[in-house]
Design an enzyme around this catalytic site. Structure first.
Site, short mmCIF file in Angstrom:
data_model
loop_
_atom_site.label_atom_id
_atom_site.label_comp_id
_atom_site.label_asym_id
_atom_site.label_seq_id
_atom_site.Cartn_x
_atom_site.Cartn_y
_atom_site.Cartn_z
N ASP A 44 3.60 -39.88 2.26
CA ASP A 44 4.52 -39.27 1.52
C ASP A 44 5.57 -39.60 0.60
O ASP A 44 6.33 -38.99 0.18
CB ASP A 44 5.15 -38.18 2.38
CG ASP A 44 4.24 -37.68 3.68
OD1 ASP A 44 3.17 -36.99 3.12
OD2 ASP A 44 4.44 -37.83 4.87
N GLY A 45 5.04 -41.04 0.18
CA GLY A 45 6.09 -41.62 -0.73
C GLY A 45 6.24 -43.02 -0.53
O GLY A 45 5.49 -43.43 0.53
N SER B 66 10.46 -40.26 -2.61
CA SER B 66 10.22 -39.61 -0.97
C SER B 66 9.97 -38.15 -1.34
O SER B 66 10.75 -37.47 -1.78
CB SER B 66 11.29 -39.80 -0.21
OG SER B 66 11.18 -38.90 0.74
N ARG B 67 8.64 -37.68 -1.05
CA ARG B 67 8.11 -36.38 -1.41
C ARG B 67 8.43 -35.21 -0.42
O ARG B 67 8.67 -34.29 -0.81
CB ARG B 67 6.78 -36.35 -1.58
CG ARG B 67 6.31 -36.99 -2.67
CD ARG B 67 4.92 -37.03 -3.00
NE ARG B 67 4.51 -38.05 -4.08
CZ ARG B 67 3.87 -39.17 -3.48
NH1 ARG B 67 3.72 -39.36 -2.27
NH2 ARG B 67 3.69 -40.32 -4.56
N VAL B 68 8.77 -35.34 1.01
CA VAL B 68 8.84 -34.55 1.56
C VAL B 68 10.41 -34.68 2.56
O VAL B 68 10.92 -33.66 3.22
CB VAL B 68 7.90 -34.33 2.78
CG1 VAL B 68 6.66 -33.98 2.18
CG2 VAL B 68 8.10 -35.57 3.85
#
Ligand SMILES: Nc1ncnc2c1ncn2[C@@H]1O[C@H](COP(=O)(O)OP(=O)(O)O)[C@@H](O)[C@H]1O
Ligand SMILES: [Mg+2]
Length: 511
Positions: free
Chosen positions: A345-346, A370-372
């Site tokens: 997720d990143g 960081s996507r989430v």
């Protein structure tokens, strides 16, 4: 193909197989036909499934193995014990279970092999439960949105690339760029901040001296009580290196499934992929692109899918993953890095240049993401981190212009000055994870311009002085701030107090 293999066998072996076929059938039993490099080839065992445990009866007792390469008439099995005792002609039976490892609280504080055997010279480990090494990932219905922070204590990460419990965030960079340092500090932070998060550190192919140093540090920092260390060293068979991340994950899942929170660290998956390749060559699986088996993607995706934030119905526990990948000369487009980037997720990208410029941790602000974690970020930290990100990205833009001309306008000069101070601020020594209030106050002092008058090379000193003064004079306020549940700006009195202190501290560092 199976026919040819059988014809190649000695008469003795053929007779043994015939006998077995007549008495017991080749469904549930088999005969070792060849052995070497920790791999046993078994004729028969037609009903064996992937990862099923086999019992080989040898002259000196039973040796276990697990089935990996299932072919029509022959299977390739990885030995779990020494291969000296095993020889062609030995009979093999299905044990009736798939590969599992000990799991439970009893493993806390221990250093173990991928099979859960003690490596720390301590007492035998007796757990009540075992967990499957390979397990189906939790489905969508069993999962929940990532919403609680997993704080690393590293300000650059917690402020700019926040990680949430259940997230998978890759740490990637060349050797010696501080990747292990990041995860070690993150483990230390779980103890310092009393988060209750359990650490499972899986060392794959790391030098044993390095692992020993890391364990010593975990002990001296008081982190070992909430930590399990799983080790497969460089001289262990490839099969153990292959198993280590899955075995460690089973140990972490125990906590996740009991409503707790665990952090998985895989150090590192590059060496894991190399071990898998070696094993595949022994098992004669077809190598794929770049001489890696085509399913190396699946190798890591089925591992990282097991990280999750569970639904309330399943107890709300979580398993967070920080896999590490070592790149060559910063090349993130090679096959393994690309794979792992695509299933996380990143990534926190560590830059060699930054490291040698003394900017440590050497986290690239431009290439990391960081996507989430944004929704999970601690509110207090989030409320002051926006200006930090903005300041740094303006700085990156301006700094490239600044090298060419000297007549910069005041606004540009100001942005460059601020950026230099922010860069200094984000430097952080090892073993000193920062608590929430320390992060919030430090960021506010610099982003709001209160430290603009402090020379860039004195920023760290001014920060230390500010933190010391606030802690001495206002412990209770700082403890409240450290709960992190409110925006910093919400408490005007507190802001005024911090700003007043920051101003007076800044005076002592002007010049
Ligand atoms: N924030 C830091 N400040 C100072 N030294 C650091 C920092 N992070 C790492 N180091 C040092 O840099 C070296 C490499 O770090 P390490 O984490 O082992 O790198 P990697 O895991 O990427 O190979 C070690 O000697 C470590 O002590
Ligand atoms: Mg390392």
């Amino acid at each position: 193909m199976a026919e040819i293999t059988v014809q190649d066998l000695s008469k003795e072996l053929r007779d043994a197989i015939t006998r077995l076929d007549l008495t017991e059938g080749l469904e549930e039993s088999g005969i070792v036909t060849r052995i070497g490099d920790g791999v046993a080839w078994v004729h028969g065992l037609r009903s064996a499934g992937y990862n099923e445990v086999l019992e080989i009866s040898t002259a000196s007792g039973v040796v276990e193995a697990f089935a990996l390469n299932l072919m029509e008439d022959e299977i390739g099995a990885i030995l779990l014990g020494a291969d000296q005792a095993v020889s062609a002609g030995n009979t093999v039976r299905l044990k009736g279970e798939v590969l599992s490892v000990p799991i439970g609280e009893e493993l806390l504080g221990r250093v173990v092999s991928p099979l859960g055997e003690p490596l720390d010279g301590g007492a035998p480990i007796k757990t009540k439960q075992r967990g499957l090494v390979e397990r189906e990932a939790v489905g969508v219905m069993g999962r929940k949105h990532v919403s609680e922070p997993l704080m690393t204590g590293i300000m650059a990460i917690d402020a700019m690339f926040p990680i949430g419990r259940g997230q998978r965030e890759l740490i990637i960079g060349d050797r010696q760029t501080g990747k292990t340092a990041i995860v070690l500090d993150t483990m230390i932070n779980q103890a310092r901040q009393k988060t209750g998060v359990i650490n499972v550190y899986v060392a794959v192919g790391q030098k044993l001296s390095k692992v020993a140093r890391l364990v010593d540090r975990l002990k001296s920092e008081g982190v070992m009580d909430q930590t399990i260390v799983v080790v497969a060293g460089p001289s262990d068979p490839a099969s153990l290196l292959y198993l280590a991340p899955y075995a460690g994950t089973a140990m972490g899942e125990y906590f996740r499934d009991n409503g707790k929170h665990a952090l998985m660290i895989y150090d590192d998956l590059t060496k894991h992929a190399v071990a898998y390749r070696q094993m595949s060559l022994l098992l004669r699986r077809p190598p794929g692109r770049e001489a890696f088996p085509g399913d190396v993607f699946y190798l890591h995706s089925r591992l990282l899918e097991r990280s999750a934030k569970l639904s309330d119905a399943l107890g709300g526990g979580s398993l967070t993953a920080l896999p590490i990948i070592e790149t060559q000369a910063g090349d993130i487009s090679a096959y393994i890095p690309t794979n792992v980037i695509s299933i996380t997720d990143g990534q926190i990208f560590m830059e060699t240049d930054l490291f040698y410029q003394g900017i440590r941790p050497a986290i690239s602000a431009g290439l990391s993401v960081s996507r989430v974690g944004g929704d999970a970020q601690t509110k207090a930290v989030k409320s002051v981190s926006g200006n930090l990100k903005l300041g740094l990205s303006q700085f990156r833009e301006m700094a490239s212009f600044a090298q060419f001309g000297s007549d910069l306008d005041d606004a540009t000069k100001q942005q460059i000055n601020r950026g230099q101070r922010l860069t200094e601020l984000l430097k952080q020594p090892q073993y000193q994870p920062m608590s929430i209030w320390e992060q919030v106050v430090s960021m506010h002092a610099v982003t709001s311009g209160l430290f603009d008058s402090v020379a860039a090379d004195k920023i760290k000193d001014a920060q230390a002085a500010l933190l010391a003064k606030l802690w001495t004079d206002h412990k209770d306020d700082m403890r409240t701030l450290s709960k992190g549940d409110k925006k910093f700006g919400d408490n005007e009195e507190l802001v005024a107090l911090v700003e007043k202190t920051a101003k007076s501290v800044a005076k002592g560092f002007e010049g």
